[in-house]
Design an enzyme around this catalytic site. Structure first.
Site, PDB file in Angstrom:
ATOM      1  N   ASN A 216      -1.214  81.293  46.166  1.00  0.00           N
ATOM      2  CA  ASN A 216      -1.120  80.180  47.127  1.00  0.00           C
ATOM      3  C   ASN A 216       0.311  79.678  47.132  1.00  0.00           C
ATOM      4  O   ASN A 216       1.104  80.043  46.256  1.00  0.00           O
ATOM      5  CB  ASN A 216      -2.114  79.073  46.741  1.00  0.00           C
ATOM      6  CG  ASN A 216      -1.796  78.518  45.364  1.00  0.00           C
ATOM      7  OD1 ASN A 216      -0.796  77.856  45.183  1.00  0.00           O
ATOM      8  ND2 ASN A 216      -2.635  78.829  44.387  1.00  0.00           N
ATOM      9  N   ASP A 285      -9.169  79.738  41.864  1.00  0.00           N
ATOM     10  CA  ASP A 285     -10.519  79.591  41.323  1.00  0.00           C
ATOM     11  C   ASP A 285     -11.193  80.950  41.126  1.00  0.00           C
ATOM     12  O   ASP A 285     -12.069  81.098  40.298  1.00  0.00           O
ATOM     13  CB  ASP A 285     -11.370  78.734  42.277  1.00  0.00           C
ATOM     14  CG  ASP A 285     -10.876  77.292  42.315  1.00  0.00           C
ATOM     15  OD1 ASP A 285     -10.538  76.754  41.246  1.00  0.00           O
ATOM     16  OD2 ASP A 285     -10.810  76.706  43.422  1.00  0.00           O
ATOM     17  N   LYS A 295      -1.363 101.857  43.564  1.00  0.00           N
ATOM     18  CA  LYS A 295      -1.300 101.169  44.849  1.00  0.00           C
ATOM     19  C   LYS A 295      -2.440 101.614  45.777  1.00  0.00           C
ATOM     20  O   LYS A 295      -2.691 102.811  45.910  1.00  0.00           O
ATOM     21  CB  LYS A 295       0.063 101.482  45.493  1.00  0.00           C
ATOM     22  CG  LYS A 295       0.368 100.652  46.704  1.00  0.00           C
ATOM     23  CD  LYS A 295       1.723 101.051  47.299  1.00  0.00           C
ATOM     24  CE  LYS A 295       1.868 100.423  48.663  1.00  0.00           C
ATOM     25  NZ  LYS A 295       2.820 101.115  49.506  1.00  0.00           N
ATOM     26  N   PHE A 333      -5.445  66.403  39.418  1.00  0.00           N
ATOM     27  CA  PHE A 333      -5.062  66.276  40.817  1.00  0.00           C
ATOM     28  C   PHE A 333      -6.190  66.835  41.661  1.00  0.00           C
ATOM     29  O   PHE A 333      -7.000  67.630  41.185  1.00  0.00           O
ATOM     30  CB  PHE A 333      -3.748  67.029  41.092  1.00  0.00           C
ATOM     31  CG  PHE A 333      -2.554  66.154  40.895  1.00  0.00           C
ATOM     32  CD1 PHE A 333      -2.223  65.696  39.634  1.00  0.00           C
ATOM     33  CD2 PHE A 333      -1.790  65.750  41.977  1.00  0.00           C
ATOM     34  CE1 PHE A 333      -1.148  64.855  39.443  1.00  0.00           C
ATOM     35  CE2 PHE A 333      -0.706  64.904  41.802  1.00  0.00           C
ATOM     36  CZ  PHE A 333      -0.380  64.456  40.528  1.00  0.00           C
ATOM     37  N   LYS A 347     -14.686  64.731  41.183  1.00  0.00           N
ATOM     38  CA  LYS A 347     -13.878  65.501  40.220  1.00  0.00           C
ATOM     39  C   LYS A 347     -13.533  64.664  38.993  1.00  0.00           C
ATOM     40  O   LYS A 347     -13.483  65.188  37.876  1.00  0.00           O
ATOM     41  CB  LYS A 347     -12.592  66.019  40.896  1.00  0.00           C
ATOM     42  CG  LYS A 347     -12.862  67.229  41.792  1.00  0.00           C
ATOM     43  CD  LYS A 347     -11.623  67.740  42.514  1.00  0.00           C
ATOM     44  CE  LYS A 347     -12.048  68.754  43.582  1.00  0.00           C
ATOM     45  NZ  LYS A 347     -10.970  69.169  44.474  1.00  0.00           N
ATOM     46  N   LYS A 351     -15.022  66.327  35.651  1.00  0.00           N
ATOM     47  CA  LYS A 351     -14.042  66.942  34.739  1.00  0.00           C
ATOM     48  C   LYS A 351     -13.662  65.990  33.595  1.00  0.00           C
ATOM     49  O   LYS A 351     -12.748  66.264  32.846  1.00  0.00           O
ATOM     50  CB  LYS A 351     -12.809  67.392  35.548  1.00  0.00           C
ATOM     51  CG  LYS A 351     -13.169  68.365  36.685  1.00  0.00           C
ATOM     52  CD  LYS A 351     -11.983  69.165  37.206  1.00  0.00           C
ATOM     53  CE  LYS A 351     -12.368  70.024  38.403  1.00  0.00           C
ATOM     54  NZ  LYS A 351     -11.375  71.032  38.772  1.00  0.00           N
TER      55      LYS A 351
HETATM   56  N1  CTP Z   1      -7.909  73.080  38.206  1.00  0.00           N
HETATM   57  C1  CTP Z   1      -7.832  73.803  37.025  1.00  0.00           C
HETATM   58  N2  CTP Z   1      -8.370  75.053  36.954  1.00  0.00           N
HETATM   59  C2  CTP Z   1      -8.967  75.605  38.021  1.00  0.00           C
HETATM   60  C3  CTP Z   1      -9.045  74.876  39.241  1.00  0.00           C
HETATM   61  C4  CTP Z   1      -8.503  73.624  39.305  1.00  0.00           C
HETATM   62  O1  CTP Z   1      -7.250  73.310  36.048  1.00  0.00           O
HETATM   63  N3  CTP Z   1      -9.468  76.827  37.946  1.00  0.00           N
HETATM   64  C5  CTP Z   1      -7.383  71.714  38.247  1.00  0.00           C
HETATM   65  C6  CTP Z   1      -6.191  71.506  39.160  1.00  0.00           C
HETATM   66  O2  CTP Z   1      -4.967  71.688  38.454  1.00  0.00           O
HETATM   67  C7  CTP Z   1      -6.378  70.064  39.616  1.00  0.00           C
HETATM   68  C8  CTP Z   1      -7.876  69.897  39.617  1.00  0.00           C
HETATM   69  O3  CTP Z   1      -8.390  70.901  38.765  1.00  0.00           O
HETATM   70  O4  CTP Z   1      -5.864  69.153  38.659  1.00  0.00           O
HETATM   71  C9  CTP Z   1      -8.548  69.970  40.948  1.00  0.00           C
HETATM   72  O5  CTP Z   1      -8.168  71.138  41.609  1.00  0.00           O
HETATM   73  P1  CTP Z   1      -8.629  71.421  43.107  1.00  0.00           P
HETATM   74  O6  CTP Z   1      -8.084  72.744  43.544  1.00  0.00           O
HETATM   75  O7  CTP Z   1      -8.396  70.222  43.962  1.00  0.00           O
HETATM   76  O8  CTP Z   1     -10.184  71.475  42.978  1.00  0.00           O
HETATM   77  P2  CTP Z   1     -11.183  72.463  42.341  1.00  0.00           P
HETATM   78  O9  CTP Z   1     -11.655  71.871  41.050  1.00  0.00           O
HETATM   79  O10 CTP Z   1     -10.630  73.844  42.275  1.00  0.00           O
HETATM   80  O11 CTP Z   1     -12.380  72.383  43.363  1.00  0.00           O
HETATM   81  P3  CTP Z   1     -12.392  72.769  44.946  1.00  0.00           P
HETATM   82  O12 CTP Z   1     -11.402  73.896  45.121  1.00  0.00           O
HETATM   83  O13 CTP Z   1     -13.804  73.177  45.182  1.00  0.00           O
HETATM   84  O14 CTP Z   1     -12.015  71.512  45.693  1.00  0.00           O
END
Ligand code: CTP
Length: 406
Positions: A216, A285, A295, A333, A347, A351
């Site tokens: 990303n 995720d 490749k 975040f 969240k 968390k």
């Molecule tokens: N985060 C993490 N590990 C992951 C996913 C997210 O540590 N595998 C942490 C991010 O660094 C951030 C928080 O979780 O502090 C929320 O991340 P975000 O991408 O907004 O949400 P997700 O928990 O991944 O949920 P969704 O994508 O369904 O909104």
């Protein structure tokens, strides 16, 4: 200069800059600009040898005032200009410092304006030398350097490399960022002193075949600003950084990782010994099930497209929340495109966080690749605040203020 070095908000703080005879003297002009950009007021003293390289007018033109040089040609109304920085400046920075000035300061001599002013200055003094490597390596210079440390000077080690005369070794003037950071740290409240802080930042990269990965566009800037703000406020900071172009000052520990699994492993290793964790990383995720270590070639299955399967990665923040002890604090975040308040609330609970900062990444001026963010901040105590759009450095500074309110 990368954004996480460009903190503003030091309004009214006074920096007195001493510049000595060095080919690097012109680089002190960059320092003046960076202090002014941080909203500081800057005055300067140029030694005689400095004025052979660069004149006071250049400093004045940029906005430094007053600019002193000759001891007996006072610029102000006072016959006591040699005492003035000691009365009004918050920090004194001698950069670049020549071997000669280092020797004078180490032995407490006061035979020119700068050495007088330094002797009469009781606040924090920062020194950043620049000279030929053989002069630097000389035992007399090394002894003076040690003495300056014993006298309480904040010392910025010169870098190694090729210097102006063509010699190679130690003696290169430290980068502006390094000196600016030391100065802002000297001007900052040390309200995170003694705290060990870990910040995750940047994207992760999940390889698929030998050349392709899933990722990303996170630049890591928000996390870098948070890490720097903590460092300026006295914390012992370690960043766990996915692939980014970010650089950090020598005082910040950096663990570089690529994949979510590597970030997870690093965090599991570090978190138990930390006081505060802050997860800003845009962790993937899911990771693609690997195609293999070679490749992928197109055309193998006709032109019907391909299907890539994904498997889940660990939620690092959630795992840290589950391990959290009563003495630890955890900040998360949330990047959202809708229902920002409800999602952030969810969240925070799920968390086990102490504070969450959520932003609507679909809004202009918020999220990936921009210098600003608009945050909705809520904490365990039930405080909820919608902040205006702010520079990421300012968001970072405020987040620490908010966490320290407890
Ligand atoms: N985060 C993490 N590990 C992951 C996913 C997210 O540590 N595998 C942490 C991010 O660094 C951030 C928080 O979780 O502090 C929320 O991340 P975000 O991408 O907004 O949400 P997700 O928990 O991944 O949920 P969704 O994508 O369904 O909104």
């Amino acid at each position: 200069m990368q954004q996480h070095y460009q903190f503003a908000g030091f309004m009214g703080k006074r920096v007195h800059l001493g510049v000595t005879g060095s080919i690097a003297a012109y680089k002190a002009l960059d320092l003046v600009r960076s202090y002014l950009a941080a909203d500081c007021l800057v005055s300067a003293t140029l030694t005689d040898s400095c004025t052979k390289f660069i004149q006071g007018l250049s400093f004045e033109a940029l906005g430094a005032s007053p600019v002193y040089s000759d001891m007996f040609d006072a610029r102000g109304d006072s016959a006591f200009d040699h005492l003035e920085p000691g009365q009004i400046a918050d920090v004194m920075v001698i950069a670049p410092a020549s071997a000669n000035t280092m020797a004078k300061l180490a032995f407490g001599m006061a035979d020119d304006m700068l050495s007088c002013q330094a002797l009469a200055f009781a606040g924090p003094k920062i020194i950043a030398p620049a000279m030929n490597p053989r002069m630097w390596d000389n035992p007399a210079t090394q002894r003076n350097w040690e003495m300056l440390g014993d006298l309480g000077f904040i010392r910025i080690q010169p870098g190694c490399g090729k210097v102006a005369c063509g010699d190679t070794g130690d003696g290169r003037f430290a980068p502006t960022e390094e000196i600016l950071t030391a100065t802002l740290k000297a001007l900052s409240p040390q309200d995170l002193a003694g705290k060990k802080v870990m910040v995750t930042l940047g994207p992760t990269r999940e390889p698929w075949d030998a050349v392709r990965f899933w990722s990303n566009p996170s630049s890591g800037t928000m996390g870098a600003c948070i890490a720097m703000a903590a460092y300026l406020r006295g914390a012992d900071v370690t960043v766990v950084a996915g692939p980014t172009a970010l650089e950090f000052p020598a005082g910040v520990g950096v663990v570089s990782v690529t994949t979510a699994q590597q970030m997870y492993d690093a965090c599991m290793d570090l978190w138990p010994s930390m006081d505060i964790g802050c997860c800003t990383a845009a962790v993937a995720d899911y990771r693609p099930k690997p195609f293999g270590d070679h490749k992928f070639k197109k055309g193998g299955s006709g032109d019907d497209g391909i299907t890539v399967e994904f498997e889940p990665n660990h939620d690092i923040l959630k795992t840290m929340g589950g391990m959290k002890t009563d003495s630890q604090k955890l900040i998360g975040f949330a990047a959202e495109t809708n229902d920002i308040k409800a999602n952030a609330e969810g969240k925070l609970q799920r968390k086990n966080l102490d504070l969450i900062a959520a932003n609507d990444i679909s809004k202009e001026g918020s999220g990936f690749g921009v210098g600003t963010n608009q945050m909705y901040v809520l904490d365990k105590a039930g405080r909820k605040e919608m902040w205006p759009q702010l520079a990421k450095n300012e968001v970072a500074w405020r987040l620490w203020d908010h966490l320290l309110l407890d």
